[in-house]
Write a protein that holds these residues in place. Structure first.
Motif, PDB file in Angstrom:
ATOM      1  N   GLY A  93       0.795  -1.222   0.000  1.00 28.63           N
ATOM      2  CA  GLY A  93       0.000   0.000   0.000  1.00 28.63           C
ATOM      3  C   GLY A  93       0.823   1.265   0.000  1.00 28.63           C
ATOM      4  N   ALA A  94       2.133   1.147  -0.223  1.00 26.61           N
ATOM      5  CA  ALA A  94       3.001   2.326  -0.159  1.00 26.61           C
ATOM      6  C   ALA A  94       2.845   3.258  -1.352  1.00 26.61           C
ATOM      7  CB  ALA A  94       4.466   1.897  -0.045  1.00 26.61           C
ATOM      8  N   TYR A  95       2.315   2.781  -2.478  1.00 32.91           N
ATOM      9  CA  TYR A  95       2.093   3.654  -3.628  1.00 32.91           C
ATOM     10  C   TYR A  95       0.887   4.548  -3.320  1.00 32.91           C
ATOM     11  CZ  TYR A  95       4.735   0.309  -6.679  1.00 32.91           C
ATOM     12  OH  TYR A  95       5.674  -0.507  -7.275  1.00 32.91           O
ATOM     13  N   ALA A  96       1.105   5.627  -2.589  1.00 35.35           N
ATOM     14  CA  ALA A  96      -0.004   6.470  -2.148  1.00 35.35           C
ATOM     15  C   ALA A  96       0.510   7.827  -1.712  1.00 35.35           C
ATOM     16  CB  ALA A  96      -0.750   5.800  -0.991  1.00 35.35           C
ATOM     17  N   THR A  97      -0.401   8.796  -1.658  1.00 33.91           N
ATOM     18  CA  THR A  97      -0.019  10.135  -1.220  1.00 33.91           C
ATOM     19  C   THR A  97       0.104  10.230   0.291  1.00 33.91           C
ATOM     20  OG1 THR A  97      -2.350  10.780  -1.262  1.00 33.91           O
ATOM     21  CG2 THR A  97      -1.044  11.267  -3.231  1.00 33.91           C
ATOM     22  N   ALA A  98      -0.631   9.393   1.023  1.00 35.04           N
ATOM     23  CA  ALA A  98      -0.567   9.374   2.485  1.00 35.04           C
ATOM     24  C   ALA A  98      -0.944   7.984   2.960  1.00 35.04           C
ATOM     25  CB  ALA A  98      -1.499  10.419   3.091  1.00 35.04           C
ATOM     26  N   ARG A  99      -0.563   7.678   4.212  1.00 34.85           N
ATOM     27  CA  ARG A  99      -0.819   6.328   4.707  1.00 34.85           C
ATOM     28  C   ARG A  99      -0.863   6.336   6.226  1.00 34.85           C
ATOM     29  NH1 ARG A  99       2.644   0.850   3.244  1.00 34.85           N
ATOM     30  NH2 ARG A  99       0.915  -0.601   3.579  1.00 34.85           N
ATOM     31  N   VAL A 100      -1.704   5.474   6.796  1.00 29.40           N
ATOM     32  CA  VAL A 100      -1.740   5.242   8.234  1.00 29.40           C
ATOM     33  C   VAL A 100      -1.029   3.921   8.508  1.00 29.40           C
ATOM     34  CG1 VAL A 100      -3.196   4.786  10.236  1.00 29.40           C
ATOM     35  CG2 VAL A 100      -3.859   6.543   8.578  1.00 29.40           C
ATOM     36  N   LEU A 101      -0.039   3.967   9.402  1.00 30.44           N
ATOM     37  CA  LEU A 101       0.811   2.818   9.670  1.00 30.44           C
ATOM     38  C   LEU A 101       1.016   2.625  11.163  1.00 30.44           C
ATOM     39  CD1 LEU A 101       3.459   3.873   7.075  1.00 30.44           C
ATOM     40  CD2 LEU A 101       2.433   1.610   6.995  1.00 30.44           C
ATOM     41  N   ALA A 102       1.392   1.413  11.543  1.00 31.75           N
ATOM     42  CA  ALA A 102       1.822   1.166  12.916  1.00 31.75           C
ATOM     43  C   ALA A 102       3.117   1.936  13.151  1.00 31.75           C
ATOM     44  CB  ALA A 102       2.042  -0.318  13.143  1.00 31.75           C
ATOM     45  N   ALA A 103       3.185   2.667  14.231  1.00 31.14           N
ATOM     46  CA  ALA A 103       4.352   3.497  14.516  1.00 31.14           C
ATOM     47  C   ALA A 103       5.630   2.672  14.621  1.00 31.14           C
ATOM     48  CB  ALA A 103       4.120   4.272  15.812  1.00 31.14           C
ATOM     49  N   ARG A 104       5.525   1.411  15.050  1.00 28.07           N
ATOM     50  CA  ARG A 104       6.718   0.575  15.211  1.00 28.07           C
ATOM     51  C   ARG A 104       7.392   0.273  13.880  1.00 28.07           C
ATOM     52  NH1 ARG A 104       4.966  -4.258  13.461  1.00 28.07           N
ATOM     53  NH2 ARG A 104       2.753  -4.744  13.694  1.00 28.07           N
ATOM     54  N   GLU A 105       6.681   0.466  12.770  1.00 25.64           N
ATOM     55  CA  GLU A 105       7.274   0.191  11.458  1.00 25.64           C
ATOM     56  C   GLU A 105       8.130   1.345  10.947  1.00 25.64           C
ATOM     57  OE1 GLU A 105       4.503  -2.698   8.970  1.00 25.64           O
ATOM     58  OE2 GLU A 105       3.438  -0.828   9.422  1.00 25.64           O
ATOM     59  N   LEU A 106       8.023   2.498  11.588  1.00 26.80           N
ATOM     60  CA  LEU A 106       8.693   3.701  11.096  1.00 26.80           C
ATOM     61  C   LEU A 106      10.003   3.953  11.817  1.00 26.80           C
ATOM     62  CD1 LEU A 106       5.479   5.871  11.111  1.00 26.80           C
ATOM     63  CD2 LEU A 106       6.681   5.153   9.053  1.00 26.80           C
ATOM     64  N   VAL A 107      10.968   4.441  11.062  1.00 26.10           N
ATOM     65  CA  VAL A 107      12.235   4.889  11.659  1.00 26.10           C
ATOM     66  C   VAL A 107      12.451   6.336  11.244  1.00 26.10           C
ATOM     67  CG1 VAL A 107      13.256   2.591  11.704  1.00 26.10           C
ATOM     68  CG2 VAL A 107      13.597   4.044   9.695  1.00 26.10           C
ATOM     69  N   ARG A 108      13.101   7.109  12.111  1.00 23.62           N
ATOM     70  CA  ARG A 108      13.402   8.494  11.774  1.00 23.62           C
ATOM     71  C   ARG A 108      14.436   8.544  10.655  1.00 23.62           C
ATOM     72  NH1 ARG A 108      13.136   9.294  17.424  1.00 23.62           N
ATOM     73  NH2 ARG A 108      11.426  10.660  18.077  1.00 23.62           N
TER      74      ARG A 108
END
Length: 328
Positions: A93-108
């Motif tokens: 689902g990354a081909y998008a203008t915005a997305r809601v994700l689990a915070a644990r998947e994100l890195v700074r």
């Protein structure tokens, strides 16, 4: 708020991908909403679109992107609104203008790295990290050891050439054209084999005085399988991590014995990322390699999100080099 995202309701050719308007809910507990600036393009996206790797339909596409945290859900403490972030997610689902994700998947994402770099480096860079750092033969890898890396001029391959050089490894690569061989050599490969004109397994033996290599990293699959086995030194390791030419046929265990009591593994990135603390540690290693200059992100083609069909055509035609992105 209405956003845009690439969706498909059936598997098939590039025509099954369409750009649709979608609505995003507010992030729930443990989630964040990300305003995306760039989305990574990877060959696995084609496997998903074609049905080789089946997805529940209808589905989005794409596994990685970079952007800015727009909204933070309850309980999220390590991220705040305005943070620059990047991610690779097992959920498409990354081909998008915005997305809601689990915070644990994100890195700074460090300020010194662009959104395009962030979007282009997570899947490929973390793949190289787990391959070269975590998927090693008996006794590990030491400076001077020879490894064979197929598709060395691709996005993963060019990063691997640089990372292997930084580790002191002798990376022998394969590629389909002289231009791609030259590109991999520029990025740190020790030797390159033009597999369209040479028997790569025979050439590996020549380059290693008959010994073979300690590890083969093979993302090509069916067409390279037999040659990869023939390239290994006794007790070597064959790492099959992709199927660009089609899936590897069923394996008779006797083949591993005949090849010299070799080892075989079929790892995935997300098995590693799902281990406690692994995602942050792996990303830190990747960012450190990039920021030190040991690995530079080989930026390739850039496409608008609306041109996703052409992006996939180019990838399937092997007309791309480096890491491509969709710009939002």
């Amino acid at each position: 708020m209405s956003e845009q995202a690439v969706r498909m309701s059936e598997v098939g050719g590039v025509e099954v991908m369409t750009l649709n308007s979608i609505s995003l809910e507010a992030p729930g507990a443990g989630q964040v909403r990300v305003r995306q600036h760039a989305c990574g393009l990877n060959y696995i996206d084609i496997y998903h679109r074609s049905g080789l790797y089946p997805l529940p339909l209808p589905s989005g596409l794409g596994l990685e992107a970079a952007g800015v945290v727009e909204t933070v859900g309850e309980g999220v403490t390590h991220l705040k609104v305005g943070d620059r972030v990047a991610y690779v997610s097992a959920a498409t689902g990354a081909y998008a203008t915005a997305r809601v994700l689990a915070a644990r998947e994100l890195v700074r994402l460090p300020d010194a790295l662009s959104f395009e770099q962030g979007a282009a480096m997570m899947l490929k860079g973390l793949t190289v990290q787990y391959l070269l750092r975590r998927t090693q033969p008996q006794g590990g890898l030491q400076a001077g050891d020879a490894v064979l890396f197929h598709a060395a001029a691709g996005g993963v391959g060019l990063m691997a050439c640089q990372w292997a050089k930084a580790m002191g490894l002798r990376l022998i690569g394969t590629a389909s054209t002289e231009a791609k061989c030259a590109l991999a050599l520029e990025h740190g490969a020790s030797e390159m084999i033009l597999y369209s004109q040479q028997d790569f397994a025979q050439r590996v033996r020549e380059l290693t005085d008959g010994r073979g290599v300690k590890v083969v990293y093979d993302s090509v699959g069916a067409s390279t399988w037999e040659g990869s086995l023939r390239s290994l030194a006794p007790l070597g390791l064959l790492v099959s991590f992709g199927n660009a030419s089609g899936p590897v046929p069923p394996v008779a265990l006797g083949q591993l014995a005949a090849a010299g009591s070799v080892y075989l593994t079929r790892p995935t990135l997300f098995t590693h990322l799902n281990q406690a603390g692994a995602a942050a540690a792996m990303a830190e290693d990747l960012f450190s390699m990039v920021l030190s200059g040991s690995v530079r992100i080989p930026m390739g083609q850039r496409y608008a999100l609306a041109d996703v069909q052409q992006a996939h055509r180019d990838m399937e035609a092997r007309a791309t080099t480096g890491s491509g992105v969709l710009l939002v």
